[in-house]
Design an enzyme around this catalytic site. Sequence first.
Site: not given
Length: 562
Positions: A55, A123, A159, A300, A303-304, A307, A383, A412
């Site tokens: 399509e 369509k 479709c 960035g 260490g979490g 990421s 922040n 988040e």
Amino acid sequence: MWRTTTKGRAMTDRFRLTMAQLNPTVGDLAGNAAKARAAWEEGRAQGADLVALPEMFITGYQAQDLIVKPAFVNAAVREIEALAKACADGPALAIGGPCPEGAKLHNSYYVLQGGKVAAVTHKYFLPNFNVFDEVRLFSRDQLQGPVSINGVRVGMPVCEDAWYPDVVEAMEESGAEILVVPNGSPYFRNKYETRLNKMIARVVESGLPLAYLNMVGGQDDQVFDGGSFVMNPRARLAVQLPVFEEVTTTVDFVRGDEGWTAEEGTFVTHPDAWEQDYNVMVLALRDYCRKTGFGKVLLGMSGGVDSALVATIAVDALGAENVRCVMLPSEYTSEHSLEDAKACANALGCRYDFVPIGKGRDAITETLAPLFEGTQPDLAEENIQSRLRGLLLMALSNKFGEMLLTTGNKSEVAVGYATIYGDMAGGYNPIKDLYKTRVFETCRWRNANHRGWMKGPEGEVIPERIITKPPSAELRADQKDSDSLPDYPVLDAILDILVDQDGAVSDCVAAGYSREDAMRVQHLLYISEYKRFQSAPGARLTNRAFWLDRRYPIVNRWRDEG
């Protein structure tokens, strides 16, 4: 192979179809036409009667409001007409594209044969839900019949037309012998089963064999997953193509005493939902970079777990040589985070840069001191760290031409646990539709599994400690995510009810969660809308992803009181 009916009409007993499950690029009319031409050449070499593409293939899909720009539509039509002339000597070529008719514009499927446009099917059912706005973009036409190709009547419901009985019924009643269904059907988790069930219904109702042809590839947040198939009457699969891969295959339909059936051909077993989700995130990023012109990315590296997963996806998509990981520590960054970030970057084999933010933060604190005098440190100071990191990462992006990836998971993103113009800065977010609890499991899945389409190394690329340690933004001493939010299993379950199921606070309570938690999560969800409005696009994994699937007002005073 020919035979003569009792009415003296010559009929073919074999029809050869080449299905081109390919990856177009929105707006690349010449490039998409070249892909179509190459598929046609392959079909001609195979002796095909018809070569079919998905399509809206000539324009790419979804083109959104680009498709209502007259100059673009006219250019697309010219490309189709040129393709017809170039493909005059050989099989018919079917390709999706826009078709203007006076003041109307149709989402159409063109059949090119003998050097011209031989037929056009418009369509009929225009989807207007989830990511689709086709009622806004296209006009509906009357029901149409099949197209005759080399003596065989081929119905071509486009479709959505095959998701309901009306169009297929009209085509069958007007003589269709085989159904070819071109699609631009984007992925969401477990969608293949939904498609299969819909097509089983059409085959059972019509008694006709059906070729379901889907496109593949990434476009903004959406990924078209392919997985095309051919189904015989009585709902028997004869062909099943792979997901997420470009592939062209040729299928023979043979007429017997009970009508047409497809001969068995390629049959690829599809992977489970965990692998498909991961493949979507990799392919979405790979195609987003390729189609926008970015060759390299950076992120960035905290260490979490978020990421670490984004870095792994980026390496699998683009190769380690095209990924830069940057650790930007403050005095709140733990030794574990420093060690884990470097260990993960080293395991992936990508560049790792170390850029402390202490001096920059001191300068900003000094600059703001006269204005902040008499106040206590709070979220504003926290922040500043995040926004300073965003500034430094964007500086690297500008200097070296590397697209910045943002790393916020769906949990988040939902509750606004992210800093706008800080860690939300970036051009693309591969895990935007992945709840935190699934982030953990996806990391474990990737450590245990490796596939040929991954450009990164196999083995444990995400250290176990990254997965098991308590999540923390590390913007203040001894901070943990659970200080500000319910534990992630609770948060994600409530979000699933409120977002993915469009449920109420009372539904959360009925599921065993506290009214206080549900009310709090609902409040955070609504007040974070302005952040999501400004957030980077990301790979769509569900049919309730944040962007086109879920559109809420920024200004909204209503709350469900449960």
